[in-house]
Design a protein around this motif. Structure first.
Motif, PDB file in Angstrom:
ATOM      1  N   LEU A  48       0.823  -1.208   0.000  1.00 14.28           N
ATOM      2  CA  LEU A  48       0.000   0.000   0.000  1.00 14.28           C
ATOM      3  C   LEU A  48       0.861   1.264   0.000  1.00 14.28           C
ATOM      4  N   TYR A  51       2.205   1.647  -3.496  1.00  8.91           N
ATOM      5  CA  TYR A  51       1.155   2.102  -4.401  1.00  8.91           C
ATOM      6  C   TYR A  51       0.815   3.567  -4.151  1.00  8.91           C
ATOM      7  N   SER A  52       0.870   3.987  -2.902  1.00 10.04           N
ATOM      8  CA  SER A  52       0.626   5.389  -2.582  1.00 10.04           C
ATOM      9  C   SER A  52       1.690   6.286  -3.204  1.00 10.04           C
ATOM     10  N   GLN A  55       0.956   6.432  -7.021  1.00 11.29           N
ATOM     11  CA  GLN A  55      -0.195   7.268  -7.365  1.00 11.29           C
ATOM     12  C   GLN A  55      -0.028   8.719  -6.918  1.00 11.29           C
ATOM     13  N   THR A  57      -0.593  10.002  -3.994  1.00 12.08           N
ATOM     14  CA  THR A  57      -1.722  10.411  -3.168  1.00 12.08           C
ATOM     15  C   THR A  57      -1.549   9.837  -1.760  1.00 12.08           C
ATOM     16  N   TYR A  59      -3.864   8.994   0.384  1.00 13.74           N
ATOM     17  CA  TYR A  59      -5.013   8.234   0.885  1.00 13.74           C
ATOM     18  C   TYR A  59      -4.651   6.784   1.185  1.00 13.74           C
ATOM     19  N   TYR A  60      -3.765   6.224   0.406  1.00 15.02           N
ATOM     20  CA  TYR A  60      -3.375   4.838   0.634  1.00 15.02           C
ATOM     21  C   TYR A  60      -2.480   4.714   1.864  1.00 15.02           C
ATOM     22  N   ASP A  62      -3.122   6.313   4.619  1.00 15.03           N
ATOM     23  CA  ASP A  62      -4.101   6.190   5.691  1.00 15.03           C
ATOM     24  C   ASP A  62      -4.588   4.751   5.816  1.00 15.03           C
ATOM     25  N   ALA A  63      -4.863   4.141   4.677  1.00 12.52           N
ATOM     26  CA  ALA A  63      -5.300   2.749   4.686  1.00 12.52           C
ATOM     27  C   ALA A  63      -4.198   1.834   5.220  1.00 12.52           C
ATOM     28  N   ALA A  64      -2.956   2.117   4.872  1.00  9.62           N
ATOM     29  CA  ALA A  64      -1.837   1.318   5.358  1.00  9.62           C
ATOM     30  C   ALA A  64      -1.699   1.444   6.875  1.00  9.62           C
TER      31      ALA A  64
END
Length: 88
Positions: A48, A51-52, A55, A57, A59-60, A62-64
Motif C-alpha cells: 500500500l 502504491y501510494s 499514485q 496520493t 489516501y493509501y 491512511d489505509a496502510a
C-alpha cells in the motif's frame, strides 16, 4: 531510476506475499500461522505504501496505517487467546 526501484520493490513484495500465503496454509502450528499472518499483513502495508507513492496520493497511506494498527491488535489478541485461552 526511481521507476526501476519501484518495480523491483513491487515484484519483490509480490513474491513475498505469495510465500506468506503459502506459509499461512502450510505451517503446522497455530503460533507459526499467527506470525505468518502478521507478516503477511505487514507485506500488504508495504504494498500500500508503494502504491501510494506510485499514485502520488496520501489516501493509501491512511489505509496502510489503519491496516497496520488492526493487524497489531489482531495479532496481540490471537496470541493471547492462543497462549491463555482467554482474550481479556
Amino acid at each position: 531510476m526511481h521507476e526501476v526501484v519501484f518495480y523491483a520493490a513491487f515484484v519483490w513484495m509480490t513474491v513475498l506475499l505469495a510465500i506468506g500465503v503459502a506459509a499461512v496454509i502450510r505451517l503446522p502450528t497455530t503460533a507459526a500461522r499467527i506470525l505468518a499472518l502478521d507478516t503477511l499483513t505487514l507485506i500488504l502495508v508495504a504494498l500500500l505504501v508503494l502504491y501510494s507513492d506510485y499514485q502520488r496520493t496520501p489516501y493509501y497511506l491512511d489505509a496502510a496505517l489503519i491496516l497496520a494498527l488492526l493487524a497489531f491488535i489482531g495479532t496481540v489478541v490471537a496470541a493471547r487467546y492462543h497462549g491463555e485461552r482467554r482474550i481479556f
